[in-house]
Design a protein around this motif. Structure first.
Motif, PDB file in Angstrom:
ATOM      1  N   MET A   7     -58.897 -15.284  17.469  1.00  0.00           N
ATOM      2  CA  MET A   7     -58.662 -13.901  17.903  1.00  0.00           C
ATOM      3  C   MET A   7     -58.631 -12.966  16.685  1.00  0.00           C
ATOM      4  N   LYS A   8     -59.306 -11.837  16.797  1.00  0.00           N
ATOM      5  CA  LYS A   8     -59.379 -10.902  15.673  1.00  0.00           C
ATOM      6  C   LYS A   8     -57.988 -10.300  15.416  1.00  0.00           C
ATOM      7  N   ALA A   9     -57.611 -10.210  14.140  1.00  0.00           N
ATOM      8  CA  ALA A   9     -56.301  -9.639  13.811  1.00  0.00           C
ATOM      9  C   ALA A   9     -56.303  -8.149  14.159  1.00  0.00           C
ATOM     10  N   LEU A  10     -55.239  -7.708  14.791  1.00  0.00           N
ATOM     11  CA  LEU A  10     -55.163  -6.294  15.171  1.00  0.00           C
ATOM     12  C   LEU A  10     -54.781  -5.440  13.979  1.00  0.00           C
ATOM     13  N   HIS A  11     -53.941  -6.027  13.105  1.00  0.00           N
ATOM     14  CA  HIS A  11     -53.408  -5.238  11.994  1.00  0.00           C
ATOM     15  C   HIS A  11     -53.431  -6.018  10.684  1.00  0.00           C
ATOM     16  N   GLN A  12     -53.617  -5.265   9.616  1.00  0.00           N
ATOM     17  CA  GLN A  12     -53.657  -5.853   8.281  1.00  0.00           C
ATOM     18  C   GLN A  12     -52.365  -5.516   7.539  1.00  0.00           C
ATOM     19  N   GLN A  13     -52.097  -6.344   6.517  1.00  0.00           N
ATOM     20  CA  GLN A  13     -50.953  -6.112   5.643  1.00  0.00           C
ATOM     21  C   GLN A  13     -50.980  -4.680   5.092  1.00  0.00           C
ATOM     22  N   THR A  14     -49.830  -4.083   4.986  1.00  0.00           N
ATOM     23  CA  THR A  14     -49.588  -2.717   4.458  1.00  0.00           C
ATOM     24  C   THR A  14     -49.992  -1.582   5.419  1.00  0.00           C
ATOM     25  N   GLU A  15     -50.699  -1.926   6.479  1.00  0.00           N
ATOM     26  CA  GLU A  15     -51.071  -0.902   7.468  1.00  0.00           C
ATOM     27  C   GLU A  15     -49.799  -0.331   8.123  1.00  0.00           C
ATOM     28  N   VAL A  16     -49.791   0.981   8.390  1.00  0.00           N
ATOM     29  CA  VAL A  16     -48.646   1.600   9.053  1.00  0.00           C
ATOM     30  C   VAL A  16     -49.036   1.922  10.493  1.00  0.00           C
ATOM     31  N   ILE A  17     -48.247   1.416  11.450  1.00  0.00           N
ATOM     32  CA  ILE A  17     -48.552   1.729  12.840  1.00  0.00           C
ATOM     33  C   ILE A  17     -47.473   2.638  13.424  1.00  0.00           C
ATOM     34  N   PHE A  18     -47.883   3.475  14.359  1.00  0.00           N
ATOM     35  CA  PHE A  18     -46.975   4.389  15.050  1.00  0.00           C
ATOM     36  C   PHE A  18     -46.292   5.326  14.045  1.00  0.00           C
ATOM     37  N   TYR A  19     -46.946   5.569  12.909  1.00  0.00           N
ATOM     38  CA  TYR A  19     -46.435   6.410  11.806  1.00  0.00           C
ATOM     39  C   TYR A  19     -45.077   5.914  11.297  1.00  0.00           C
ATOM     40  N   ARG A  20     -44.774   4.669  11.518  1.00  0.00           N
ATOM     41  CA  ARG A  20     -43.398   4.247  11.302  1.00  0.00           C
ATOM     42  C   ARG A  20     -43.216   2.826  10.781  1.00  0.00           C
ATOM     43  N   TYR A  21     -44.033   1.891  11.264  1.00  0.00           N
ATOM     44  CA  TYR A  21     -43.818   0.486  10.915  1.00  0.00           C
ATOM     45  C   TYR A  21     -44.917  -0.023   9.989  1.00  0.00           C
ATOM     46  N   GLN A  22     -44.516  -0.440   8.805  1.00  0.00           N
ATOM     47  CA  GLN A  22     -45.505  -0.969   7.858  1.00  0.00           C
ATOM     48  C   GLN A  22     -45.552  -2.486   7.960  1.00  0.00           C
ATOM     49  N   ILE A  23     -46.742  -2.991   8.254  1.00  0.00           N
ATOM     50  CA  ILE A  23     -46.928  -4.432   8.459  1.00  0.00           C
ATOM     51  C   ILE A  23     -46.734  -5.188   7.142  1.00  0.00           C
ATOM     52  N   ILE A  24     -45.923  -6.251   7.194  1.00  0.00           N
ATOM     53  CA  ILE A  24     -45.720  -7.094   6.014  1.00  0.00           C
ATOM     54  C   ILE A  24     -46.560  -8.362   6.126  1.00  0.00           C
ATOM     55  N   THR A  25     -46.428  -9.032   7.272  1.00  0.00           N
ATOM     56  CA  THR A  25     -47.172 -10.275   7.443  1.00  0.00           C
ATOM     57  C   THR A  25     -47.219 -10.680   8.914  1.00  0.00           C
ATOM     58  N   VAL A  26     -48.053 -11.652   9.230  1.00  0.00           N
ATOM     59  CA  VAL A  26     -48.081 -12.204  10.593  1.00  0.00           C
ATOM     60  C   VAL A  26     -47.009 -13.282  10.676  1.00  0.00           C
ATOM     61  N   LEU A  27     -46.165 -13.185  11.705  1.00  0.00           N
ATOM     62  CA  LEU A  27     -45.138 -14.219  11.900  1.00  0.00           C
ATOM     63  C   LEU A  27     -45.669 -15.361  12.742  1.00  0.00           C
ATOM     64  N   GLY A  28     -46.481 -15.021  13.700  1.00  0.00           N
ATOM     65  CA  GLY A  28     -47.020 -16.078  14.550  1.00  0.00           C
ATOM     66  C   GLY A  28     -47.793 -15.529  15.721  1.00  0.00           C
ATOM     67  N   GLN A  29     -48.476 -16.451  16.351  1.00  0.00           N
ATOM     68  CA  GLN A  29     -49.323 -16.115  17.492  1.00  0.00           C
ATOM     69  C   GLN A  29     -48.716 -16.770  18.724  1.00  0.00           C
ATOM     70  N   GLY A  30     -48.473 -15.992  19.759  1.00  0.00           N
ATOM     71  CA  GLY A  30     -47.918 -16.572  20.974  1.00  0.00           C
ATOM     72  C   GLY A  30     -48.920 -16.558  22.103  1.00  0.00           C
ATOM     73  N   GLY A  31     -48.429 -16.705  23.304  1.00  0.00           N
ATOM     74  CA  GLY A  31     -49.301 -16.751  24.466  1.00  0.00           C
ATOM     75  C   GLY A  31     -49.863 -15.389  24.850  1.00  0.00           C
ATOM     76  N   MET A  32     -49.249 -14.315  24.355  1.00  0.00           N
ATOM     77  CA  MET A  32     -49.714 -12.982  24.754  1.00  0.00           C
ATOM     78  C   MET A  32     -50.401 -12.225  23.629  1.00  0.00           C
ATOM     79  N   GLY A  33     -49.950 -12.437  22.439  1.00  0.00           N
ATOM     80  CA  GLY A  33     -50.501 -11.674  21.322  1.00  0.00           C
ATOM     81  C   GLY A  33     -49.934 -12.174  20.006  1.00  0.00           C
ATOM     82  N   THR A  34     -49.867 -11.249  19.049  1.00  0.00           N
ATOM     83  CA  THR A  34     -49.425 -11.614  17.708  1.00  0.00           C
ATOM     84  C   THR A  34     -48.112 -10.904  17.390  1.00  0.00           C
TER      85      THR A  34
END
Ligand SMILES: Nc1ncnc2c1ncn2[C@@H]1O[C@H](COP(=O)(O)OP(=O)(O)OP(=O)(O)O)[C@@H](O)[C@H]1O
Ligand SMILES: [Mg+2]
Length: 120
Positions: free
Chosen positions: A1-28
């Motif tokens: 599955m293609k990653a939705l977000h990359q490290q350091t990316e800021v989403i919702f003008y608020r949350y800066q991605i650090i790393t992927v914790l894991g992949q579950g049954g619904m998403g990441t």
């Protein structure tokens, strides 16, 4: 599955991605930092485009609702829910407290052995 977000990316003008914790049954689920207060958060992201059935969104919404109504020391606190639209996708996000420490899966991978008595 293609990653939705990359490290350091800021989403919702608020949350800066650090790393992927894991992949579950619904998403990441990502570890991120809330730039408004420097709090570490876990953000679960589900893409409508990548969800191959409606059931996934139903489960995701239910998880968010249940979590928002729970208050227990052993369950990470619900923090946020938001949706983001792009030209060709809609993404759903659930923010909760980041639990520090190692997962059982990580311990086992590192060769952790445990007796039945200890587990009990
Ligand atoms: N609040 C959290 N704090 C720290 N790590 C988390 C948190 N939530 C999830 N994780 C990590 O991210 C991984 C993926 O979580 P996610 O909820 O996306 O999938 P899951 O729990 O394995 O399956 P499901 O999709 O059914 O919930 C988990 O296995 C866990 O290691
Ligand atoms: Mg989960």
């Amino acid at each position: 599955m293609k990653a939705l977000h990359q490290q350091t990316e800021v989403i919702f003008y608020r949350y800066q991605i650090i790393t992927v914790l894991g992949q579950g049954g619904m998403g990441t689920t990502y570890a991120a930092i809330d730039l408004t207060n420097s709090q570490l958060v876990a953000i679960k992201a589900v893409s409508l485009r990548q969800a191959n059935e409606w059931k996934i969104l139903e489960l995701f919404e239910r998880e968010a609702k249940v979590l928002a109504n729970l208050d227990h020391t052993h369950i990470p606190n619900y923090l946020d829910y938001f949706e983001l639209d792009s030209e060709d996708d809609r993404r759903f996000y659930l923010g909760q407290e980041l639990v520090q420490g190692q997962s059982l899966a990580e311990l086992v991978k590192q060769g952790w052995h445990v007796s039945e008595a200890e587990i009990k």
